[in-house]
Design a protein around this motif. Structure first.
Motif, PDB file in Angstrom:
ATOM      1  N   ARG A  72       1.022  -0.707   0.216  1.00 41.95           N
ATOM      2  CA  ARG A  72      -0.180  -0.023  -0.018  1.00 41.95           C
ATOM      3  C   ARG A  72       1.414   1.425   0.607  1.00 41.95           C
ATOM      4  N   VAL A  73       0.313   1.952  -0.359  1.00 39.16           N
ATOM      5  CA  VAL A  73       0.683   3.720  -0.748  1.00 39.16           C
ATOM      6  C   VAL A  73       0.231   4.759  -0.053  1.00 39.16           C
ATOM      7  N   THR A  74       0.825   4.765   0.974  1.00 40.39           N
ATOM      8  CA  THR A  74      -0.723   5.726   1.703  1.00 40.39           C
ATOM      9  C   THR A  74      -0.191   7.354   2.229  1.00 40.39           C
ATOM     10  N   THR A  75      -1.168   8.203   2.497  1.00 36.88           N
ATOM     11  CA  THR A  75      -0.659   9.491   3.043  1.00 36.88           C
ATOM     12  C   THR A  75      -1.049   9.815   4.322  1.00 36.88           C
ATOM     13  N   ASP A  76      -1.455   9.014   4.736  1.00 38.27           N
ATOM     14  CA  ASP A  76      -1.656   9.354   6.492  1.00 38.27           C
ATOM     15  C   ASP A  76      -1.080   7.952   7.188  1.00 38.27           C
ATOM     16  N   MET A  77       0.033   8.462   8.206  1.00 36.66           N
ATOM     17  CA  MET A  77       1.308   8.446   9.008  1.00 36.66           C
ATOM     18  C   MET A  77       0.487   7.599   9.979  1.00 36.66           C
ATOM     19  N   ALA A  78      -0.756   7.292  10.593  1.00 38.83           N
ATOM     20  CA  ALA A  78      -1.282   5.981  11.832  1.00 38.83           C
ATOM     21  C   ALA A  78      -0.891   5.200  10.381  1.00 38.83           C
ATOM     22  N   ASP A  79      -1.389   5.022   9.119  1.00 45.20           N
ATOM     23  CA  ASP A  79      -0.759   3.034   8.558  1.00 45.20           C
ATOM     24  C   ASP A  79       0.032   2.899   8.393  1.00 45.20           C
ATOM     25  N   VAL A  80       1.068   3.192   8.724  1.00 44.80           N
ATOM     26  CA  VAL A  80       2.764   3.001   9.306  1.00 44.80           C
ATOM     27  C   VAL A  80       2.287   2.902  11.091  1.00 44.80           C
ATOM     28  N   HIS A  81       1.321   2.579  11.792  1.00 41.55           N
ATOM     29  CA  HIS A  81       1.557   2.529  13.164  1.00 41.55           C
ATOM     30  C   HIS A  81       1.425   1.164  13.526  1.00 41.55           C
ATOM     31  N   ALA A  82       0.817  -0.126  12.759  1.00 38.80           N
ATOM     32  CA  ALA A  82       0.856  -0.680  12.582  1.00 38.80           C
ATOM     33  C   ALA A  82       2.671  -2.087  11.980  1.00 38.80           C
ATOM     34  N   ALA A  83       2.771  -1.316  11.697  1.00 39.33           N
ATOM     35  CA  ALA A  83       3.855  -1.846  11.654  1.00 39.33           C
ATOM     36  C   ALA A  83       4.672  -2.853  12.118  1.00 39.33           C
ATOM     37  N   ASP A  84       5.775  -3.493  12.273  1.00 36.87           N
ATOM     38  CA  ASP A  84       6.661  -4.443  12.906  1.00 36.87           C
ATOM     39  C   ASP A  84       7.379  -3.684  13.119  1.00 36.87           C
ATOM     40  N   LEU A  85       7.885  -3.081  11.778  1.00 38.37           N
ATOM     41  CA  LEU A  85       8.936  -2.246  11.732  1.00 38.37           C
ATOM     42  C   LEU A  85       8.522  -1.050  10.689  1.00 38.37           C
ATOM     43  N   VAL A  86       9.569   0.053  10.677  1.00 39.78           N
ATOM     44  CA  VAL A  86       9.369   1.453  10.326  1.00 39.78           C
ATOM     45  C   VAL A  86      10.471   1.693   9.875  1.00 39.78           C
ATOM     46  N   VAL A  87      10.974   1.832   8.811  1.00 39.26           N
ATOM     47  CA  VAL A  87      12.914   2.573   7.560  1.00 39.26           C
ATOM     48  C   VAL A  87      12.047   3.027   7.573  1.00 39.26           C
ATOM     49  N   GLU A  88      13.163   4.889   7.969  1.00 44.49           N
ATOM     50  CA  GLU A  88      12.971   5.964   7.781  1.00 44.49           C
ATOM     51  C   GLU A  88      13.737   6.513   6.747  1.00 44.49           C
ATOM     52  N   ALA A  89      13.259   6.900   5.001  1.00 50.78           N
ATOM     53  CA  ALA A  89      13.873   7.278   3.388  1.00 50.78           C
ATOM     54  C   ALA A  89      13.772   7.960   3.234  1.00 50.78           C
ATOM     55  N   VAL A  90      13.760   9.039   4.064  1.00 52.85           N
ATOM     56  CA  VAL A  90      13.741  10.747   3.322  1.00 52.85           C
ATOM     57  C   VAL A  90      14.715  11.348   3.643  1.00 52.85           C
ATOM     58  N   PRO A  91      14.962  12.156   3.092  1.00 48.84           N
ATOM     59  CA  PRO A  91      16.300  12.729   2.058  1.00 48.84           C
ATOM     60  C   PRO A  91      17.191  13.512   3.791  1.00 48.84           C
ATOM     61  N   GLU A  92      18.040  13.884   3.131  1.00 45.35           N
ATOM     62  CA  GLU A  92      19.918  13.222   4.494  1.00 45.35           C
ATOM     63  C   GLU A  92      19.657  14.778   4.670  1.00 45.35           C
ATOM     64  N   ASP A  93      18.985  15.113   5.797  1.00 48.27           N
ATOM     65  CA  ASP A  93      18.780  16.568   5.836  1.00 48.27           C
ATOM     66  C   ASP A  93      18.118  15.951   8.087  1.00 48.27           C
ATOM     67  N   ILE A  94      19.084  16.515   8.977  1.00 48.27           N
ATOM     68  CA  ILE A  94      18.468  15.824  10.244  1.00 48.27           C
ATOM     69  C   ILE A  94      17.363  16.307  10.477  1.00 48.27           C
ATOM     70  N   THR A  95      17.054  17.660  10.250  1.00 46.52           N
ATOM     71  CA  THR A  95      15.925  18.202  10.348  1.00 46.52           C
ATOM     72  C   THR A  95      14.351  17.484  10.830  1.00 46.52           C
ATOM     73  N   THR A  96      14.778  17.500   8.853  1.00 48.36           N
ATOM     74  CA  THR A  96      13.343  16.388   8.526  1.00 48.36           C
ATOM     75  C   THR A  96      13.518  14.966   8.902  1.00 48.36           C
TER      76      THR A  96
END
Length: 287
Positions: A72-96
């Motif tokens: 699934r692809v979603t824009t709702d962060m709640a949809d990833v909250h049920a995951a057993d593992l979440v991998v962050e892969a956003v741009p290489e900026d520490i604030t983001t």
């Protein structure tokens, strides 16, 4: 070898979709989180192309429709909250990254794992903003994810040793090898890869040899699978620039950025994603 049943990916760019694709092929359900509907549509199309390519190349016996039914692809962060593992892969900026990681952690189960795909930022610095740093680890995948055979597992000071062991099992289940490094600037791979790439750029800048000949020296002479300049094109010159600047701040002037790299980024010559970097890229060379 065990995999998390459901894996969330925060970020649907080339790396995020590549990681999602790898977990999908290995048998996990995946949920890709994007910031808006347009980005989500782009991520879904990218994932569909990746799956179709795997089926076409017969790297999976499962049909595309069956595989995609587990994604699934979603824009709702709640949809990833049920995951057993979440991998962050956003741009290489520490604030983001801090913003995304902290917002995801708030809704995660206390038994879920959280990881960052950062290629150079400090895992300890990111973990310092989390409520459960012991459940956080670095999982540095390489671009392109389907073709790469290595994942760098980065353990922070607070990372649970059991998580490091689990991560090694996940990587093995993906059909890849892992190395474990402690949190340090550039880890092992970026630190070595960037210093070689920067010297190759300096050589090109000084007119020592052409880009093609510099790369050929490393491919033919040292058995590199791809030359440092072509690899910089694949990674993205802007990405290389950001990592080099970070390493220069942390480790000193041996990582000083060549003026040629800054100029090319300013001109928008970012490598494969822009169609031109040290080499020209088109549909044929992008395969």
């Amino acid at each position: 070898m065990t995999l998390p049943q459901t894996v969330g990916l925060a970020g649907g760019g080339r790396m995020g979709v590549g990681i999602a694709h790898a977990f999908l092929l290995a048998g996990a359900d995946v949920v890709v989180l994007e910031r808006d509907a347009e980005s989500a549509a782009t991520a879904l199309a990218r994932l569909e192309r990746a799956v179709a390519s795997s089926v076409e190349r017969e790297t999976t016996p499962r049909p595309a429709g069956e595989l995609l039914s587990h994604a699934r692809v979603t824009t709702d962060m709640a949809d990833v909250h049920a995951a057993d593992l979440v991998v962050e892969a956003v741009p290489e900026d520490i604030t983001t990254k801090v913003d995304v990681l902290t917002r995801i952690e708030k809704g995660l189960s206390p038994t879920a794992w959280l990881a960052s795909n950062t290629s150079s930022l400090s895992i300890d610095a990111l973990a310092g903003h989390l409520q459960r740093p012991e459940r956080f680890v670095g999982l540095h995948f390489f671009n392109p994810v389907p073709a790469s055979t290595l994942v760098e597992i980065v353990r922070g000071r607070a990372t649970d040793p059991m998580l490091v062991e689990e991560a090694g099992e996940w990587v093995a289940a993906l059909g890849k090898s892992s190395i474990v490094v402690r949190d340090s600037p550039g880890f092992a791979s970026s630190r070595l890869g960037v210093v070689i790439a920067l010297e190759a750029i300096r050589m090109l800048e000084e007119g020592v040899a052409s880009a093609d000949d510099i790369d050929t020296a490393m491919v033919r002479g040292y058995k590199f699978p791809v030359g440092p300049l072509r690899l910089t094109d694949i990674v993205g010159l802007d990405v290389r620039l950001g990592i080099a600047e970070h390493l220069e701040r942390e480790l000193g002037e041996r990582f000083a950025v060549p003026p040629l790299l800054r100029a090319m980024v300013a001109e928008g010559r970012l490598g494969r994603k822009s169609g031109e970097g040290f080499f020209r890229w088109d549909e044929e060379t992008d395969r």
